[in-house]
Design a protein around this motif. Structure first.
Motif, PDB file in Angstrom:
ATOM      1  N   THR A 145     -62.256  94.081 -32.461  1.00  0.00           N
ATOM      2  CA  THR A 145     -61.317  94.931 -31.711  1.00  0.00           C
ATOM      3  C   THR A 145     -62.059  95.835 -30.720  1.00  0.00           C
ATOM      4  O   THR A 145     -61.483  96.797 -30.221  1.00  0.00           O
ATOM      5  N   GLY A 146     -63.315  95.524 -30.441  1.00  0.00           N
ATOM      6  CA  GLY A 146     -64.141  96.389 -29.602  1.00  0.00           C
ATOM      7  C   GLY A 146     -63.964  96.146 -28.117  1.00  0.00           C
ATOM      8  O   GLY A 146     -63.083  95.406 -27.663  1.00  0.00           O
ATOM      9  N   THR A 147     -64.846  96.752 -27.342  1.00  0.00           N
ATOM     10  CA  THR A 147     -64.818  96.642 -25.888  1.00  0.00           C
ATOM     11  C   THR A 147     -65.539  95.378 -25.430  1.00  0.00           C
ATOM     12  O   THR A 147     -66.276  94.751 -26.192  1.00  0.00           O
ATOM     13  N   ILE A 148     -65.365  95.035 -24.161  1.00  0.00           N
ATOM     14  CA  ILE A 148     -66.076  93.878 -23.627  1.00  0.00           C
ATOM     15  C   ILE A 148     -67.574  94.150 -23.587  1.00  0.00           C
ATOM     16  O   ILE A 148     -68.378  93.230 -23.796  1.00  0.00           O
ATOM     17  N   GLU A 149     -67.961  95.399 -23.380  1.00  0.00           N
ATOM     18  CA  GLU A 149     -69.382  95.733 -23.385  1.00  0.00           C
ATOM     19  C   GLU A 149     -69.993  95.449 -24.759  1.00  0.00           C
ATOM     20  O   GLU A 149     -71.093  94.889 -24.870  1.00  0.00           O
ATOM     21  N   GLU A 150     -69.264  95.822 -25.796  1.00  0.00           N
ATOM     22  CA  GLU A 150     -69.723  95.581 -27.154  1.00  0.00           C
ATOM     23  C   GLU A 150     -69.785  94.077 -27.439  1.00  0.00           C
ATOM     24  O   GLU A 150     -70.750  93.585 -28.041  1.00  0.00           O
ATOM     25  N   ALA A 151     -68.765  93.347 -27.003  1.00  0.00           N
ATOM     26  CA  ALA A 151     -68.756  91.898 -27.196  1.00  0.00           C
ATOM     27  C   ALA A 151     -69.945  91.257 -26.495  1.00  0.00           C
ATOM     28  O   ALA A 151     -70.616  90.377 -27.062  1.00  0.00           O
ATOM     29  N   LYS A 152     -70.232  91.684 -25.288  1.00  0.00           N
ATOM     30  CA  LYS A 152     -71.354  91.108 -24.538  1.00  0.00           C
ATOM     31  C   LYS A 152     -72.684  91.404 -25.218  1.00  0.00           C
ATOM     32  O   LYS A 152     -73.585  90.551 -25.237  1.00  0.00           O
ATOM     33  N   GLU A 153     -72.827  92.610 -25.782  1.00  0.00           N
ATOM     34  CA  GLU A 153     -74.058  92.936 -26.501  1.00  0.00           C
ATOM     35  C   GLU A 153     -74.255  92.002 -27.690  1.00  0.00           C
ATOM     36  O   GLU A 153     -75.373  91.544 -27.965  1.00  0.00           O
ATOM     37  N   LEU A 154     -73.165  91.722 -28.414  1.00  0.00           N
ATOM     38  CA  LEU A 154     -73.256  90.830 -29.565  1.00  0.00           C
ATOM     39  C   LEU A 154     -73.525  89.388 -29.131  1.00  0.00           C
ATOM     40  O   LEU A 154     -74.344  88.687 -29.739  1.00  0.00           O
ATOM     41  N   ILE A 155     -72.864  88.951 -28.082  1.00  0.00           N
ATOM     42  CA  ILE A 155     -73.085  87.594 -27.569  1.00  0.00           C
ATOM     43  C   ILE A 155     -74.533  87.425 -27.106  1.00  0.00           C
ATOM     44  O   ILE A 155     -75.151  86.375 -27.322  1.00  0.00           O
ATOM     45  N   ASP A 156     -75.082  88.467 -26.497  1.00  0.00           N
ATOM     46  CA  ASP A 156     -76.494  88.419 -26.086  1.00  0.00           C
ATOM     47  C   ASP A 156     -77.421  88.243 -27.287  1.00  0.00           C
ATOM     48  O   ASP A 156     -78.548  87.748 -27.144  1.00  0.00           O
ATOM     49  N   LEU A 157     -76.948  88.653 -28.465  1.00  0.00           N
ATOM     50  CA  LEU A 157     -77.709  88.475 -29.708  1.00  0.00           C
ATOM     51  C   LEU A 157     -77.336  87.170 -30.417  1.00  0.00           C
ATOM     52  O   LEU A 157     -77.752  86.939 -31.550  1.00  0.00           O
ATOM     53  N   ASN A 158     -76.556  86.332 -29.718  1.00  0.00           N
ATOM     54  CA  ASN A 158     -76.089  85.045 -30.259  1.00  0.00           C
ATOM     55  C   ASN A 158     -75.215  85.240 -31.501  1.00  0.00           C
ATOM     56  O   ASN A 158     -75.259  84.459 -32.449  1.00  0.00           O
ATOM     57  N   ILE A 159     -74.386  86.294 -31.461  1.00  0.00           N
ATOM     58  CA  ILE A 159     -73.397  86.550 -32.504  1.00  0.00           C
ATOM     59  C   ILE A 159     -72.032  86.128 -31.981  1.00  0.00           C
ATOM     60  O   ILE A 159     -71.644  86.491 -30.857  1.00  0.00           O
ATOM     61  N   HIS A 160     -71.301  85.371 -32.782  1.00  0.00           N
ATOM     62  CA  HIS A 160     -69.968  84.936 -32.386  1.00  0.00           C
ATOM     63  C   HIS A 160     -68.943  86.061 -32.587  1.00  0.00           C
ATOM     64  O   HIS A 160     -69.200  87.030 -33.298  1.00  0.00           O
ATOM     65  N   ILE A 161     -67.785  85.869 -31.978  1.00  0.00           N
ATOM     66  CA  ILE A 161     -66.711  86.866 -32.021  1.00  0.00           C
ATOM     67  C   ILE A 161     -65.505  86.268 -32.732  1.00  0.00           C
ATOM     68  O   ILE A 161     -64.958  85.242 -32.295  1.00  0.00           O
ATOM     69  N   GLY A 162     -65.096  86.890 -33.849  1.00  0.00           N
ATOM     70  CA  GLY A 162     -63.951  86.414 -34.613  1.00  0.00           C
ATOM     71  C   GLY A 162     -62.675  87.117 -34.171  1.00  0.00           C
ATOM     72  O   GLY A 162     -62.623  88.349 -34.107  1.00  0.00           O
ATOM     73  N   LEU A 163     -61.646  86.333 -33.881  1.00  0.00           N
ATOM     74  CA  LEU A 163     -60.387  86.878 -33.366  1.00  0.00           C
ATOM     75  C   LEU A 163     -59.232  86.554 -34.303  1.00  0.00           C
ATOM     76  O   LEU A 163     -59.111  85.445 -34.815  1.00  0.00           O
ATOM     77  N   ASN A 164     -58.371  87.566 -34.522  1.00  0.00           N
ATOM     78  CA  ASN A 164     -57.139  87.393 -35.286  1.00  0.00           C
ATOM     79  C   ASN A 164     -56.052  88.262 -34.656  1.00  0.00           C
ATOM     80  O   ASN A 164     -56.251  88.812 -33.562  1.00  0.00           O
ATOM     81  N   GLY A 165     -54.916  88.401 -35.326  1.00  0.00           N
ATOM     82  CA  GLY A 165     -53.821  89.181 -34.750  1.00  0.00           C
ATOM     83  C   GLY A 165     -54.196  90.617 -34.431  1.00  0.00           C
ATOM     84  O   GLY A 165     -53.694  91.198 -33.456  1.00  0.00           O
ATOM     85  N   CYS A 166     -55.088  91.218 -35.224  1.00  0.00           N
ATOM     86  CA  CYS A 166     -55.518  92.593 -34.954  1.00  0.00           C
ATOM     87  C   CYS A 166     -56.384  92.685 -33.707  1.00  0.00           C
ATOM     88  O   CYS A 166     -56.541  93.771 -33.137  1.00  0.00           O
ATOM     89  N   SER A 167     -56.944  91.553 -33.278  1.00  0.00           N
ATOM     90  CA  SER A 167     -57.762  91.513 -32.061  1.00  0.00           C
ATOM     91  C   SER A 167     -56.901  91.371 -30.814  1.00  0.00           C
ATOM     92  O   SER A 167     -57.426  91.430 -29.694  1.00  0.00           O
ATOM     93  N   LEU A 168     -55.602  91.168 -30.998  1.00  0.00           N
ATOM     94  CA  LEU A 168     -54.721  90.743 -29.905  1.00  0.00           C
ATOM     95  C   LEU A 168     -53.503  91.642 -29.759  1.00  0.00           C
ATOM     96  O   LEU A 168     -52.453  91.209 -29.288  1.00  0.00           O
ATOM     97  N   LYS A 169     -53.646  92.913 -30.136  1.00  0.00           N
ATOM     98  CA  LYS A 169     -52.490  93.813 -30.154  1.00  0.00           C
ATOM     99  C   LYS A 169     -52.122  94.358 -28.779  1.00  0.00           C
ATOM    100  O   LYS A 169     -50.949  94.427 -28.413  1.00  0.00           O
ATOM    101  N   THR A 170     -53.118  94.781 -28.014  1.00  0.00           N
ATOM    102  CA  THR A 170     -52.864  95.552 -26.794  1.00  0.00           C
ATOM    103  C   THR A 170     -53.285  94.775 -25.546  1.00  0.00           C
ATOM    104  O   THR A 170     -54.043  93.800 -25.613  1.00  0.00           O
ATOM    105  N   ASP A 171     -52.815  95.248 -24.394  1.00  0.00           N
ATOM    106  CA  ASP A 171     -53.243  94.650 -23.130  1.00  0.00           C
ATOM    107  C   ASP A 171     -54.757  94.783 -22.956  1.00  0.00           C
ATOM    108  O   ASP A 171     -55.406  93.883 -22.403  1.00  0.00           O
ATOM    109  N   GLU A 172     -55.311  95.892 -23.447  1.00  0.00           N
ATOM    110  CA  GLU A 172     -56.770  96.086 -23.367  1.00  0.00           C
ATOM    111  C   GLU A 172     -57.493  95.029 -24.203  1.00  0.00           C
ATOM    112  O   GLU A 172     -58.511  94.472 -23.774  1.00  0.00           O
ATOM    113  N   ASN A 173     -56.971  94.755 -25.408  1.00  0.00           N
ATOM    114  CA  ASN A 173     -57.544  93.692 -26.242  1.00  0.00           C
ATOM    115  C   ASN A 173     -57.550  92.362 -25.495  1.00  0.00           C
ATOM    116  O   ASN A 173     -58.545  91.615 -25.524  1.00  0.00           O
ATOM    117  N   LEU A 174     -56.435  92.055 -24.847  1.00  0.00           N
ATOM    118  CA  LEU A 174     -56.298  90.770 -24.163  1.00  0.00           C
ATOM    119  C   LEU A 174     -57.286  90.639 -23.012  1.00  0.00           C
ATOM    120  O   LEU A 174     -57.830  89.553 -22.767  1.00  0.00           O
TER     121      LEU A 174
END
Length: 301
Positions: A181-210
């Protein structure tokens, strides 16, 4: 189309018919599992959030060929270490290294990840920051010893979670930050570490999430229900992307039917549909990519 639910809490009392310590209906876990399989969910990973929960997840996983388990301690449960830290850790390690984990032949292994572990600053009333950090760090030892991937948890940690993952990235093979449920900056930091991103309904609540989901490369996405929680609701920004006729949720329990207020792994397609719609991707193409991502991390050949 085949789907893998990377995070489902099948040991939760709701799947035994118990809600807030009150028996509401008979246990119906087999119905839950079979309903998921008929909806193309061919693997479900049961989340272990404590020592006792991990034991229950393993026991349940051995009852069905489609079920697997994680072993670890959720950040809000890390106070459980305090009475006897060495024993608690050793008991976790014994599970991981035992007959259903590292000792098992690869094709028969039921324990597929270390976790759920990480940091959660939204619920410090359950466990303070220092205790969470101490025993999150300790669980990297489990990943290092077993060479299993990590099933990670992060809530509102102001960079502490990413910093700890970065500092210990050499100690584990792979991982996913689940229920992201984090920011795109946080997601990019994790992806740079080769960490995948798990998505569920709580990840998809708001326009910001989308907006965040739009920018996550499909090659780093995994999907989950986090059932019995995190369903996609009509009030969620992602709900408009659901295309197939929606399943009927019964307000009063009926055996063999969906029960209102309890999410299930059978609802994985809803998560897939929403993410495909958000990203403007063909649903079958996304399903194939996500299945490949998940299999490579949790079920390597």
């Amino acid at each position: 189309m085949s789907l893998i639910d990377i995070g489902v809490n099948l040991t939760d009392p709701m799947f035994s018919g118990i809600y807030r310590e009150k028996v509401v209906h008979p246990p119906d876990l087999l119905h839950i599992i079979n309903r998921a399989i008929t909806k193309n969910v061919d693997k479900m990973i049961i989340t272990g959030g404590s020592l006792s929960e991990s034991k229950a997840a393993i026991a349940l996983s051995t009852s069905h060929s489609s079920l697997y388990a994680t072993v670890g301690c959720h950040p809000t449960r890390c106070n459980e270490f305090l009475e006897n830290p060495d024993k608690y850790f050793t008991d976790l390690k014994d599970l991981v290294m035992g007959e259903h984990g590292v000792k098992a032949e690869a094709g028969n292994r039921k324990i597929v990840a270390i976790g759920e572990c990480g940091l959660d600053y939204d619920r410090l009333e359950f466990c303070d920051k220092d205790t969470q950090k101490r025993y999150f760090l300790k669980q990297f030892e489990l990943a290092e010893a077993s060479r299993l991937p990590m099933f990670l948890h992060n809530r509102n940690t102001d960079g502490d979670f990413v910093a700890m993952v970065r500092e210990n990235r050499h100690r584990f093979t792979n991982g996913v930050s689940h229920s992201f449920t984090g920011t795109i900056e946080e997601a990019k930091e994790l992806i740079d570490l080769n960490i995948h991103i798990g998505l569920n309904g709580c990840s998809l609540k708001t326009d910001e999430n989308l907006e965040v989901v739009k920018q996550i490369p499909a090659e780093f996405i995994m999907l989950e229900t986090d059932a019995p929680w995190c369903d996609i609701r009509p009030t969620h920004a992602s709900h408009k992307y659901l295309r197939q006729p929606l399943d009927v949720w019964k307000k009063k329990y009926v055996e063999g039917e969906l029960y209102k207020g309890r999410n299930e792994p059978s609802q994985m397609r809803r998560v897939l549909e929403a993410v495909a719609g958000i990203k403007g991707m063909d649903i079958d193409e996304l399903a194939a990519i996500v299945y490949k991502n998940t299999s490579r991390v949790f079920f390597p050949v």
